[in-house]
Motif scaffolding. Structure first.
Motif, mmCIF file in Angstrom:
data_model
loop_
_atom_site.group_PDB
_atom_site.id
_atom_site.type_symbol
_atom_site.label_atom_id
_atom_site.label_comp_id
_atom_site.label_asym_id
_atom_site.label_seq_id
_atom_site.Cartn_x
_atom_site.Cartn_y
_atom_site.Cartn_z
ATOM 1 N N TRP A 140 51.042 -34.771 -43.293
ATOM 2 C CA TRP A 140 52.188 -34.180 -42.604
ATOM 3 C C TRP A 140 52.675 -35.083 -41.476
ATOM 4 C CZ3 TRP A 140 54.721 -31.284 -45.504
ATOM 5 C CH2 TRP A 140 54.106 -30.390 -46.370
ATOM 6 N N HIS A 141 51.763 -35.805 -40.847
ATOM 7 C CA HIS A 141 52.168 -36.749 -39.808
ATOM 8 C C HIS A 141 53.038 -37.864 -40.417
ATOM 9 C CE1 HIS A 141 52.128 -39.365 -36.340
ATOM 10 N NE2 HIS A 141 51.597 -40.326 -37.088
ATOM 11 N N ALA A 142 52.626 -38.397 -41.560
ATOM 12 C CA ALA A 142 53.403 -39.447 -42.223
ATOM 13 C C ALA A 142 54.787 -38.933 -42.612
ATOM 14 C CB ALA A 142 52.652 -39.958 -43.457
ATOM 15 N N CYS A 143 54.835 -37.755 -43.210
ATOM 16 C CA CYS A 143 56.121 -37.173 -43.608
ATOM 17 C C CYS A 143 57.002 -36.910 -42.400
ATOM 18 C CB CYS A 143 55.910 -35.877 -44.387
ATOM 19 S SG CYS A 143 55.124 -36.109 -45.991
ATOM 20 N N ASP A 144 56.423 -36.342 -41.362
ATOM 21 C CA ASP A 144 57.176 -36.040 -40.143
ATOM 22 C C ASP A 144 57.733 -37.323 -39.515
ATOM 23 O OD1 ASP A 144 58.003 -34.067 -38.086
ATOM 24 O OD2 ASP A 144 56.579 -35.140 -36.810
ATOM 25 N N THR A 145 56.955 -38.378 -39.545
ATOM 26 C CA THR A 145 57.387 -39.673 -39.002
ATOM 27 C C THR A 145 58.611 -40.184 -39.755
ATOM 28 O OG1 THR A 145 55.139 -40.192 -38.287
ATOM 29 C CG2 THR A 145 56.645 -42.060 -38.590
ATOM 30 N N ILE A 146 58.558 -40.132 -41.071
ATOM 31 C CA ILE A 146 59.684 -40.597 -41.891
ATOM 32 C C ILE A 146 60.896 -39.691 -41.693
ATOM 33 C CG2 ILE A 146 60.502 -40.967 -44.255
ATOM 34 C CD1 ILE A 146 57.498 -41.642 -44.934
ATOM 35 N N LEU A 147 60.665 -38.382 -41.731
ATOM 36 C CA LEU A 147 61.773 -37.432 -41.588
ATOM 37 C C LEU A 147 62.472 -37.570 -40.242
ATOM 38 C CD1 LEU A 147 60.049 -34.405 -43.276
ATOM 39 C CD2 LEU A 147 62.187 -35.458 -44.060
ATOM 40 N N ARG A 148 61.717 -37.735 -39.177
ATOM 41 C CA ARG A 148 62.333 -37.909 -37.848
ATOM 42 C C ARG A 148 63.209 -39.151 -37.812
ATOM 43 N NH1 ARG A 148 59.978 -35.110 -33.234
ATOM 44 N NH2 ARG A 148 58.378 -33.679 -33.982
ATOM 45 N N HIS A 149 62.740 -40.210 -38.446
ATOM 46 C CA HIS A 149 63.540 -41.423 -38.511
ATOM 47 C C HIS A 149 64.858 -41.161 -39.257
ATOM 48 C CE1 HIS A 149 64.659 -45.611 -38.825
ATOM 49 N NE2 HIS A 149 64.860 -45.421 -40.117
ATOM 50 N N MET A 150 64.804 -40.284 -40.235
ATOM 51 C CA MET A 150 65.989 -39.951 -41.021
ATOM 52 C C MET A 150 66.840 -38.873 -40.348
ATOM 53 S SD MET A 150 64.245 -39.952 -44.813
ATOM 54 C CE MET A 150 65.781 -39.637 -45.680
#
Length: 176
Positions: A140-150
């Motif tokens: 979830w940390h990895a996904c959240d990191t990518i999503l925030r960038h987007m």
């Protein structure tokens, strides 16, 4: 960027497919099928990462050794046989594009991609032996990191109701 870039490599299309796969993952988790949950989640993560790269430019998500794919990324639709980059290349590129996507996140993403490859391409059952608490918060940390960038969020990606548990895991992870 050309408006007619083949739909399979647009950020929007890759993001939408990642949402579909994450939906499948959440259904499997609810059913208690944790190895299939991790399989679908790993596929969703890779598509989400490719969506982030493609958002910058579709050429970042296609295989640079496959010339027809480069043409498609440039808006010249000469094929529907588009080849995208490997997971290793994807996660390496994300370290350059997404500031919070550091080497630890990259390593986790590579580990889950390797388990996925083992699951799909051998008789090994790597997800069967993986405990939920050993990978889920990192996921979830990895996904959240990518999503925030987007400029997106877990809530946008999987819905507010399904995002509550991952948000709690992320909050617990941040606490000392």
């Amino acid at each position: 960027m050309a408006e007619d870039v083949f739909i399979a490599i647009t950020s929007e299309a890759l993001h939408a497919k990642s949402k579909v796969y994450m939906g499948r993952a959440m259904v499997r988790k609810a059913a208690g099928d944790l190895d299939e949950y991790q399989l679908w989640a790993s596929l969703a993560l890779e598509l989400l990462g490719k969506a982030a790269l493609s958002r910058q430019h579709p050429s970042l998500a296609v295989d640079p050794l496959h010339a027809p794919s480069l043409f498609v990324a440039a808006g010249v639709n000469i094929t529907t046989d588009v080849k995208t980059i490997t997971a290793k290349t994807l996660f390496e590129r994300l370290t350059h594009l997404v500031p919070r996507f550091d080497k630890l996140v990259q390593k986790f993403c590579m580990d889950i991609a390797e388990r996925r490859n083992s699951e799909l391409h051998s008789a090994d059952l790597p997800f069967k032996t993986m405990r939920l608490d050993a990978w889920e918060a990192h996921y979830w940390h990895a996904c959240d990191t990518i999503l925030r960038h987007m400029k997106s969020s877990l809530e946008d990606w999987i819905g507010a109701a399904d995002a509550a548990a991952p948000r709690q895991l992320l909050d617990e992870r941040r606490q000392p």
